[in-house]
Write a protein that holds these residues in place. Structure first.
Motif, PDB file in Angstrom:
ATOM      1  N   SER A   1      19.418  33.218  75.331  1.00 17.08           N
ATOM      2  CA  SER A   1      20.771  32.759  75.018  1.00 17.08           C
ATOM      3  C   SER A   1      21.798  33.880  75.125  1.00 17.08           C
ATOM      4  N   ASP A   2      21.351  35.089  75.528  1.00 16.35           N
ATOM      5  CA  ASP A   2      22.256  36.186  75.810  1.00 16.35           C
ATOM      6  C   ASP A   2      23.098  36.567  74.609  1.00 16.35           C
ATOM      7  N   THR A   3      22.446  36.727  73.482  1.00 17.85           N
ATOM      8  CA  THR A   3      23.136  37.223  72.304  1.00 17.85           C
ATOM      9  C   THR A   3      22.414  38.458  71.787  1.00 17.85           C
ATOM     10  N   VAL A   4      22.898  39.029  70.720  1.00 12.89           N
ATOM     11  CA  VAL A   4      22.397  40.317  70.237  1.00 12.89           C
ATOM     12  C   VAL A   4      21.427  40.097  69.085  1.00 12.89           C
ATOM     13  N   PRO A   5      20.181  40.547  69.203  1.00 15.09           N
ATOM     14  CA  PRO A   5      19.199  40.338  68.141  1.00 15.09           C
ATOM     15  C   PRO A   5      19.329  41.365  67.024  1.00 15.09           C
ATOM     16  N   TYR A   6      18.875  40.985  65.849  1.00 13.04           N
ATOM     17  CA  TYR A   6      18.785  41.885  64.701  1.00 13.04           C
ATOM     18  C   TYR A   6      17.334  41.962  64.221  1.00 13.04           C
ATOM     19  N   THR A   7      16.415  41.940  65.167  1.00 15.87           N
ATOM     20  CA  THR A   7      14.992  41.986  64.867  1.00 15.87           C
ATOM     21  C   THR A   7      14.594  43.284  64.178  1.00 15.87           C
ATOM     22  N   THR A   8      15.010  44.405  64.742  1.00 10.70           N
ATOM     23  CA  THR A   8      14.645  45.704  64.169  1.00 10.70           C
ATOM     24  C   THR A   8      15.157  45.827  62.743  1.00 10.70           C
ATOM     25  N   GLN A   9      16.413  45.429  62.537  1.00 11.90           N
ATOM     26  CA  GLN A   9      16.985  45.504  61.190  1.00 11.90           C
ATOM     27  C   GLN A   9      16.238  44.607  60.217  1.00 11.90           C
ATOM     28  N   ALA A  10      15.879  43.410  60.660  1.00  5.76           N
ATOM     29  CA  ALA A  10      15.216  42.452  59.763  1.00  5.76           C
ATOM     30  C   ALA A  10      13.883  42.991  59.270  1.00  5.76           C
ATOM     31  N   ILE A  11      13.116  43.609  60.157  1.00  4.26           N
ATOM     32  CA  ILE A  11      11.810  44.139  59.770  1.00  4.26           C
ATOM     33  C   ILE A  11      11.978  45.421  58.956  1.00  4.26           C
ATOM     34  N   LEU A  12      12.755  46.347  59.473  1.00 11.64           N
ATOM     35  CA  LEU A  12      12.911  47.640  58.816  1.00 11.64           C
ATOM     36  C   LEU A  12      13.522  47.486  57.425  1.00 11.64           C
ATOM     37  N   CYS A  13      14.566  46.694  57.322  1.00 10.33           N
ATOM     38  CA  CYS A  13      15.244  46.541  56.029  1.00 10.33           C
ATOM     39  C   CYS A  13      14.461  45.631  55.088  1.00 10.33           C
ATOM     40  N   GLY A  14      13.755  44.661  55.650  1.00  6.55           N
ATOM     41  CA  GLY A  14      12.906  43.820  54.814  1.00  6.55           C
ATOM     42  C   GLY A  14      11.812  44.599  54.136  1.00  6.55           C
ATOM     43  N   ASP A  15      11.356  45.677  54.771  1.00  7.42           N
ATOM     44  CA  ASP A  15      10.309  46.535  54.213  1.00  7.42           C
ATOM     45  C   ASP A  15      10.841  47.607  53.277  1.00  7.42           C
ATOM     46  N   SER A  16      12.143  47.824  53.290  1.00  4.49           N
ATOM     47  CA  SER A  16      12.724  48.992  52.634  1.00  4.49           C
ATOM     48  C   SER A  16      12.689  48.889  51.114  1.00  4.49           C
ATOM     49  N   VAL A  17      13.005  50.012  50.477  1.00  5.81           N
ATOM     50  CA  VAL A  17      13.108  50.033  49.018  1.00  5.81           C
ATOM     51  C   VAL A  17      14.198  49.062  48.584  1.00  5.81           C
ATOM     52  N   ASN A  18      14.168  48.682  47.308  1.00  8.00           N
ATOM     53  CA  ASN A  18      15.172  47.753  46.793  1.00  8.00           C
ATOM     54  C   ASN A  18      16.570  48.308  46.985  1.00  8.00           C
ATOM     55  N   LEU A  19      17.536  47.404  47.040  1.00  6.20           N
ATOM     56  CA  LEU A  19      18.924  47.807  47.208  1.00  6.20           C
ATOM     57  C   LEU A  19      19.337  48.811  46.138  1.00  6.20           C
ATOM     58  N   THR A  20      20.071  49.818  46.574  1.00  3.77           N
ATOM     59  CA  THR A  20      20.576  50.844  45.674  1.00  3.77           C
ATOM     60  C   THR A  20      22.107  50.764  45.649  1.00  3.77           C
TER      61      THR A  20
ATOM     62  N   SER B   1      21.241  49.351  53.507  1.00 11.00           N
ATOM     63  CA  SER B   1      21.956  49.470  52.235  1.00 11.00           C
ATOM     64  C   SER B   1      22.752  48.216  51.899  1.00 11.00           C
ATOM     65  N   THR B   2      22.944  47.322  52.888  1.00 15.79           N
ATOM     66  CA  THR B   2      23.655  46.063  52.626  1.00 15.79           C
ATOM     67  C   THR B   2      22.833  44.842  53.027  1.00 15.79           C
ATOM     68  N   TRP B   3      21.629  45.056  53.560  1.00 14.15           N
ATOM     69  CA  TRP B   3      20.803  43.910  53.990  1.00 14.15           C
ATOM     70  C   TRP B   3      20.390  43.115  52.752  1.00 14.15           C
ATOM     71  N   PRO B   4      20.635  41.819  52.717  1.00 16.12           N
ATOM     72  CA  PRO B   4      20.538  41.073  51.457  1.00 16.12           C
ATOM     73  C   PRO B   4      19.147  40.604  51.060  1.00 16.12           C
ATOM     74  N   VAL B   5      18.129  40.846  51.880  1.00 14.34           N
ATOM     75  CA  VAL B   5      16.816  40.273  51.584  1.00 14.34           C
ATOM     76  C   VAL B   5      15.733  41.318  51.807  1.00 14.34           C
ATOM     77  N   ARG B   6      14.668  41.228  51.014  1.00 15.19           N
ATOM     78  CA  ARG B   6      13.478  42.048  51.211  1.00 15.19           C
ATOM     79  C   ARG B   6      12.295  41.115  51.422  1.00 15.19           C
ATOM     80  N   ALA B   7      11.276  41.635  52.105  1.00 13.32           N
ATOM     81  CA  ALA B   7      10.091  40.827  52.387  1.00 13.32           C
ATOM     82  C   ALA B   7       9.399  40.427  51.087  1.00 13.32           C
ATOM     83  N   VAL B   8       8.760  39.262  51.096  1.00 16.10           N
ATOM     84  CA  VAL B   8       8.101  38.784  49.881  1.00 16.10           C
ATOM     85  C   VAL B   8       6.937  39.685  49.480  1.00 16.10           C
ATOM     86  N   GLU B   9       6.382  40.430  50.448  1.00 19.10           N
ATOM     87  CA  GLU B   9       5.327  41.384  50.120  1.00 19.10           C
ATOM     88  C   GLU B   9       5.620  42.705  50.818  1.00 19.10           C
TER      89      GLU B   9
END
Length: 571
Positions: free
Chosen positions: A399-418, A452-460
């Motif tokens: 569909s020729d749009t910009v993915p946020y795959t890397t951010q979703a995985i990296l930020c989903g794994d990250s420490v809780n929001l600070t 630092s602004t990604w609103p969700v973390r992975a369930v595990e």
């Protein structure tokens, strides 16, 4: 490959399996080690895999291994069959996060089979959150590129950060800091946009811990329950490997961690600030690039004038950045080639010395031509940065749009929001530019900055320790001398943490992971490890690059190392 923490442009891929292929789901249970679905392999479509010996298939997994009611996902797999008597499966993850395992194995299957002795099937896959074949696949927050451009118009997101030298000019500092409030607002709005998009409901199920469990389930299906699992992880794939050995220490077979993202740092520090620790070798890799160009001479490297020294070639590149910087600040509208865009374009190109000649002779001259045209015309009318910016934003979907795959995985794994905000991120970029990497610390955007602004973390998420583990087998850790994405110090830190459970080898080269340059020495060590678990007894083992590997005609890694500036870092 990045962390693969670095963006990679990947063409869309397509899979067509023969009719009648299906997944037989024997039973669905929460336990990763329960009876798993069978995988039926078929020849890959030629559009996906040029090697007809490669096989493709699908594998169903629970979205949440602890809550079956959430639903089922589907992973797209690719396999290279063992070329000798088969001893089992080795899983391969090329990093990113977000790089396609299917596309990667299609490109390097012969290399991996040879490196592992040909006695293992090599299986890779597009993990959850990656690609157009796996479900859930790539994450999108915008419906089109136009939607993306409208949202980010007038922000640092499109044109990058403007600075010169070591980011000590107060005017550059003030200009960047003045953009922090708007960038903060935009990043917060992006998080909500991603949550409200059609992919928002699955963001919490895209993460490394779930991918570890997916790999264990695949191993169950391919090699039977409870057995040892063999794995080769590169870049971000080393974080996946580290979480695997932390979560399943008794299942560790032959595990290779190649180009290490320090899991302890990632698990304890705010990602947007910890990023600076990954840049400690960036300028040394850059020094290798312009030194190689000078050694190649003007006849083989167009960035060099006749007889120029490495320092003079660097001056040529800095002059280009300065010209782009000055014109961007003087322009009264959007600029097609900013210094920020040049830095962000260069950085992933530094990852692989085999591409340095193209960077020097094609990529940078085109950018220089764009700057010269802008300065000559005295006008900023044109693309507004988009034609260049798209080359480093990452892969695009049908569909020729910009993915946020890397951010979703990296930020989903990250420490809780600070409490970390964009102002603190900008301040850290300035400090890192001054003290660690003047060349690439200001390259913007990068995936970790969104966390630092990604609103969700992975369930595990794996939040345990890597100390005092008792592994079923020892682990092989490999790092390069000057790796611009995952420094050797990260490989050393992980090895020290694992103690006698790991052995480390240093490949004496520039670039990211062992794919940066060929080394028969590395190949011998990997084959011995895969055959019977043999590892070097000395943790000071150093492998050299093959002497017939040339960066430019007549220029080897050895010759570049010997001619580095005197203040280049040493180990």
């Amino acid at each position: 490959m990045l962390l693969t923490l670095h963006p990679v442009a990947v063409l869309p891929i397509f899979l067509r399996l023969v009719s009648g292929i299906s997944i037989r789901d024997n039973q669905r249970r929460n336990d990763t080690n329960s009876s798993a679905a069978a995988i039926q392999w078929a020849t890959c479509d030629p559009a996906l895999a040029i090697d007809p010996s490669l096989s493709c298939g699908f594998f169903e997994v629970p979205l949440d291994y602890h809550n079956a009611s959430v639903g089922i996902g589907k992973l797209a797999l690719i396999k290279a069959n063992a070329t000798a008597s088969r001893r089992g499966t080795m899983f391969l993850n090329p990093g990113g996060p977000g790089v396609s395992g299917i596309e990667t194995l299609n490109s390097i299957s012969a290399l991996v089979l040879n490196s592992t002795g040909g006695e293992f099937d090599i299986v890779s896959w597009d993990p959850r959150g990656v690609g157009s074949l796996t479900v859930p696949g790539d994450v999108f927050c915008f419906d089109s590129v136009d939607d993306y451009n409208t949202f980010w118009n007038g922000t640092v997101e499109l044109n990058g950060i403007e600075m010169t030298g070591n980011f000590t000019d107060q005017a550059d500092i003030d200009r960047l800091m003045s953009q922090a409030p708007l960038t903060q607002t935009k990043y917060e709005e992006l998080g909500q946009r991603c949550m409200n998009h059609s992919d928002g409901s699955i963001l919490q199920y895209i993460g490394t811990a779930a991918t570890v469990r997916d790999m264990v389930a695949m191993a169950h299906a391919l090699d039977g329950p409870g057995g040892l699992i063999n794995y080769w992880g590169q870049s971000y794939g080393t974080l996946l490997g580290a979480w695997f050995i932390g979560m399943f220490p008794d299942r560790v077979g032959r595990v290779i961690l190649d180009g290490v993202l320090d899991p302890t740092l990632f698990g304890t520090e705010e990602a947007a600030l910890a990023w600076s620790a990954l840049l400690v070798d960036d300028d040394h890799a850059y020094e290798g690039f312009y030194t190689a160009c000078a050694l190649a001479g003007s006849e083989n490297c167009t960035l060099a004038s006749p007889g120029q020294s490495p320092a003079e070639v660097d001056d040529n590149i800095q002059s280009l950045l300065k010209a782009a910087h000055d014109f961007t600040l003087a322009a009264d509208g959007p600029v097609a080639v900013t210094s920020g865009i040049i830095r962000a374009t260069m950085r992933p190109e530094i990852y692989f010395p085999s591409g340095w000649a193209d960077l020097a002779n094609t990529v940078l001259p085109k950018l220089a031509q764009g700057v010269q045209q802008e300065v000559g015309n005295g006008s900023s009318k044109g693309t507004g940065g988009m034609s260049v910016a798209r080359s480093w934003l990452g892969k695009r979907s049908e569909s020729d749009t910009v993915p946020y795959t890397t951010q979703a995985i990296l930020c989903g794994d990250s420490v809780n929001l600070t409490e970390t905000g964009i102002a603190e991120v900008f301040e850290n970029i300035i400090k890192t530019s001054q003290n660690i990497s003047h060349m690439f610390a200001s390259a913007w955007p990068f995936a970790s900055y969104y966390c630092s602004t990604w609103p969700v973390r992975a369930v595990e998420r794996f939040q345990g320790s890597f100390s005092n583990l008792t592994l079923a087998n020892r682990v092989l850790v490999i790092g390069n001398t000057f790796d611009p994405a995952t420094p050797f110090s990260s490989a050393k830190n992980l090895t020290d943490t694992l103690g006698d459970q790991a052995a480390i080898v240093r490949l004496n080269t520039f670039g990211h992971t062992t794919l940066a340059a060929p080394s028969a020495c590395i190949g011998d060590i990997v084959r011995a490890y895969m055959k019977d678990g043999t590892l070097p007894e000395d943790n000071n083992t150093v492998c050299e690059v093959d002497l017939d590997f040339e960066i430019f005609p007549g220029v080897t890694v050895e010759s570049v190392m010997a001619n580095l500036p005197h203040d280049a870092g040493t180990l």
